[in-house]
Motif scaffolding. Structure first.
Motif, PDB file in Angstrom:
ATOM      1  N   PRO A   1      54.508  73.318  33.601  1.00  0.00           N
ATOM      2  CA  PRO A   1      55.770  72.973  32.929  1.00  0.00           C
ATOM      3  C   PRO A   1      56.307  71.618  33.358  1.00  0.00           C
ATOM      4  CG  PRO A   1      56.126  74.700  34.551  1.00  0.00           C
ATOM      5  CD  PRO A   1      54.657  74.539  34.408  1.00  0.00           C
ATOM      6  N   ASN A   2      56.101  71.266  34.621  1.00  0.00           N
ATOM      7  CA  ASN A   2      56.513  69.943  35.075  1.00  0.00           C
ATOM      8  C   ASN A   2      55.826  68.855  34.270  1.00  0.00           C
ATOM      9  OD1 ASN A   2      58.357  69.510  37.494  1.00  0.00           O
ATOM     10  ND2 ASN A   2      57.128  71.219  38.235  1.00  0.00           N
TER      11      ASN A   2
ATOM     12  N   GLU B   1      60.646  85.867  42.439  1.00  0.00           N
ATOM     13  CA  GLU B   1      61.622  84.954  43.009  1.00  0.00           C
ATOM     14  C   GLU B   1      61.104  83.520  43.069  1.00  0.00           C
ATOM     15  OE1 GLU B   1      62.557  86.576  46.809  1.00  0.00           O
ATOM     16  OE2 GLU B   1      63.493  88.384  45.986  1.00  0.00           O
ATOM     17  N   GLY B   2      62.031  82.575  42.916  1.00  0.00           N
ATOM     18  CA  GLY B   2      61.677  81.163  42.979  1.00  0.00           C
ATOM     19  C   GLY B   2      62.725  80.353  43.718  1.00  0.00           C
TER      20      GLY B   2
ATOM     21  N   GLY C   1      57.225  78.988  34.891  1.00  0.00           N
ATOM     22  CA  GLY C   1      57.770  78.190  33.792  1.00  0.00           C
ATOM     23  C   GLY C   1      59.236  77.882  34.014  1.00  0.00           C
ATOM     24  N   ILE C   2      59.984  78.864  34.518  1.00  0.00           N
ATOM     25  CA  ILE C   2      61.412  78.676  34.785  1.00  0.00           C
ATOM     26  C   ILE C   2      61.617  77.697  35.931  1.00  0.00           C
ATOM     27  CG2 ILE C   2      63.522  79.839  35.555  1.00  0.00           C
ATOM     28  CD1 ILE C   2      62.387  82.402  34.197  1.00  0.00           C
ATOM     29  N   ILE C   3      60.945  77.951  37.050  1.00  0.00           N
ATOM     30  CA  ILE C   3      61.125  77.115  38.241  1.00  0.00           C
ATOM     31  C   ILE C   3      60.557  75.716  38.014  1.00  0.00           C
ATOM     32  CG2 ILE C   3      60.590  76.876  40.689  1.00  0.00           C
ATOM     33  CD1 ILE C   3      62.614  79.093  40.008  1.00  0.00           C
TER      34      ILE C   3
ATOM     35  N   LYS D   1      70.672  71.096  49.000  1.00  0.00           N
ATOM     36  CA  LYS D   1      70.899  72.468  48.546  1.00  0.00           C
ATOM     37  C   LYS D   1      69.570  73.138  48.215  1.00  0.00           C
ATOM     38  CE  LYS D   1      75.488  71.466  46.648  1.00  0.00           C
ATOM     39  NZ  LYS D   1      76.178  72.185  47.745  1.00  0.00           N
ATOM     40  N   LEU D   2      69.542  74.448  48.370  1.00  0.00           N
ATOM     41  CA  LEU D   2      68.376  75.248  48.009  1.00  0.00           C
ATOM     42  C   LEU D   2      68.816  76.258  46.958  1.00  0.00           C
ATOM     43  CD1 LEU D   2      65.377  76.038  48.570  1.00  0.00           C
ATOM     44  CD2 LEU D   2      66.269  77.736  50.187  1.00  0.00           C
ATOM     45  N   PHE D   3      68.269  76.128  45.752  1.00  0.00           N
ATOM     46  CA  PHE D   3      68.593  77.028  44.650  1.00  0.00           C
ATOM     47  C   PHE D   3      67.616  78.189  44.657  1.00  0.00           C
ATOM     48  CE2 PHE D   3      68.090  78.530  40.275  1.00  0.00           C
ATOM     49  CZ  PHE D   3      69.413  78.779  39.931  1.00  0.00           C
ATOM     50  N   LEU D   4      68.132  79.423  44.679  1.00  0.00           N
ATOM     51  CA  LEU D   4      67.318  80.625  44.706  1.00  0.00           C
ATOM     52  C   LEU D   4      67.514  81.392  43.403  1.00  0.00           C
ATOM     53  CD1 LEU D   4      68.245  81.809  48.324  1.00  0.00           C
ATOM     54  CD2 LEU D   4      66.268  80.451  47.643  1.00  0.00           C
ATOM     55  N   PHE D   5      66.423  81.856  42.820  1.00  0.00           N
ATOM     56  CA  PHE D   5      66.484  82.557  41.535  1.00  0.00           C
ATOM     57  C   PHE D   5      65.641  83.812  41.597  1.00  0.00           C
ATOM     58  CE2 PHE D   5      64.530  83.310  37.330  1.00  0.00           C
ATOM     59  CZ  PHE D   5      65.676  83.592  36.605  1.00  0.00           C
ATOM     60  N   ASP D   6      66.177  84.910  41.081  1.00  0.00           N
ATOM     61  CA  ASP D   6      65.457  86.180  41.020  1.00  0.00           C
ATOM     62  C   ASP D   6      65.349  86.595  39.553  1.00  0.00           C
ATOM     63  OD1 ASP D   6      64.566  88.824  41.092  1.00  0.00           O
ATOM     64  OD2 ASP D   6      65.602  89.245  42.977  1.00  0.00           O
ATOM     65  N   ALA D   7      64.131  86.550  39.023  1.00  0.00           N
ATOM     66  CA  ALA D   7      63.925  86.863  37.609  1.00  0.00           C
ATOM     67  C   ALA D   7      64.094  88.345  37.309  1.00  0.00           C
ATOM     68  CB  ALA D   7      62.528  86.403  37.178  1.00  0.00           C
TER      69      ALA D   7
END
Length: 378
Positions: free
Chosen positions: A43-44, A156-157, A202-204, A226-232
């Motif tokens: 994706p990048n 998680e990302g 794809g999201i991250i 900052k560290l952004f954490l995401f849980d799909a």
């Protein structure tokens, strides 16, 4: 200067408030190196090329495999076995012929990292292993290049921006402010061991591309510091602050790291643990022909069903409960897909008193390459 075709191609981006032709020209004049053309890299690469980054570097020495396709959306089934870097270059050139694509079909290492990275304005890290993350971070620090970080595991990302200098000339935190030293290898399973939701990279990866575009154009606020954490799994997210740490070996109170090091050794097991013995596929083949060695396969059931060499299957997460099935007096060859899980299995079994363990170097992937090319490995 943008030509007429470019003005049309990027029109929806150019008309954005605060973006304009000036922002688009900054992208055209910029260069970005993407480490890895896999789940995060795909994706990048697509969005950076589509956005109009003038020069994109791709460093990846892997080949497309069937198990890549559920998440590495640059590739097609018909391209299995081909070089990821070469396929990516062709696909991106077709997407946007205005972009200059440069490929490095080789692993990044301490011997070539500085020479490669110095030719680009910023780096996007899409790697999936700790040695590469530390190597790229340190090289970017020494060269003064901003680094867009991303990592994924299961659902998680994480995303952050390291080593970015702000408008006041202050350099932001780097990866070693988050992790000064690596955790034990057994605590860092790879996607091949723990799995990953196909849409997560794809999201991250898209978030990483967003950060890269913001760095280049100066628009918005990046994730520096900052560290952004995401849980799909539940669509939750949170953002943590990262600050400069006193024990950072690059920037702390007593910085000791001034050159690139051996990152494989740095991220390996501690020196007080015994060295893991390895056996090559060819040596194991000879042993199987002349003897009947106990081969312990620590992959999952479904992996074994896809391809196996006749070993005894005990998945890694079941080892502790099935120790009595493993001989203690005869030599045991431990194997997995690529060698990572088998090393973890050996460390676990050593704690239970086993001293008769040998690791199949490279796992079943190496067996396929060296012994049985017809074996259909996932």
């Amino acid at each position: 200067m943008l030509n007429k075709e470019e003005l049309i191609r990027y029109n929806r981006q150019i008309i954005l408030p605060d973006f304009g032709v000036e922002g688009q020209e900054k992208l055209k004049n910029a260069s970005v190196l993407v480490i890895g053309a896999g789940g995060l890299g795909a994706p990048n690469l697509m969005y950076l090329a589509a956005a109009g980054v003038g020069r994109i570097g791709i460093i990846d020495f892997d080949e497309v495999s069937l198990s890549n396709l559920h998440r590495q959306v640059l590739f097609k089934t018909s391209e299995i076995g081909r070089s990821k870097a070469e396929v990516s270059s062709s696909r991106l050139s077709d997407l946007n012929p205005n972009v200059d694509i440069q490929i490095f079909n080789e692993p990044i290492s301490s011997s070539n990292a500085l020479d490669i990275i110095k030719e680009f304005d910023l780096v996007v890290d899409g790697s999936d292993n700790l040695p590469t993350r530390y190597l790229v971070n340190d090289a970017c620090f020494f060269l003064g290049k901003p680094l867009v970080y991303g990592a994924i595991f299961r659902y998680e990302g994480q995303v952050s921006v390291f080593n970015q200098t702000d408008q006041d000339g202050v350099k932001g935190p780097n990866y070693r402010d988050l992790f000064p030293t690596p955790p034990p290898p057994e605590l860092v399973p790879s996607c091949s061991e723990g799995g990953v939701m196909g849409v997560l990279p794809g999201i991250i990866g898209s978030m990483q591309a967003n950060e890269a575009i913001k760095i280049i154009t100066g628009i918005g606020t990046t994730l520096s510091g900052k560290l952004f954490l995401f849980d799909a799994s539940d669509m939750s997210s949170r953002t943590l602050n990262i600050t400069h740490q006193e024990n950072n070996p690059l920037t702390g109170d007593d910085p000791k790291l001034t050159v690139l090091i051996d990152y494989e050794a740095f991220c390996s097991v501690s020196s007080d643990q015994p060295i893991i013995r390895n056996i090559s596929p060819k040596a194991l083949k000879a042993m199987i022909t002349s003897d009947n060695p106990f081969v312990l396969d620590v992959r999952e059931d479904y992996e074994y069903e896809i391809a196996n060499i006749g070993g005894t299957l005990i998945p890694l997460n079941q080892l502790s409960d099935r120790l009595d099935e493993i001989p203690r007096n005869d030599q045991v060859i431990v194997m997995c897909k690529a060698g990572g899980r088998s090393e973890k299995a050996i460390r676990l079994l050593e704690k239970e008193g086993f001293d008769n363990l040998v690791n199949l170097s490279g796992g079943i992937l190496a067996w396929q390459r060296e012994i049985d090319p017809a074996l259909k490995v996932y």
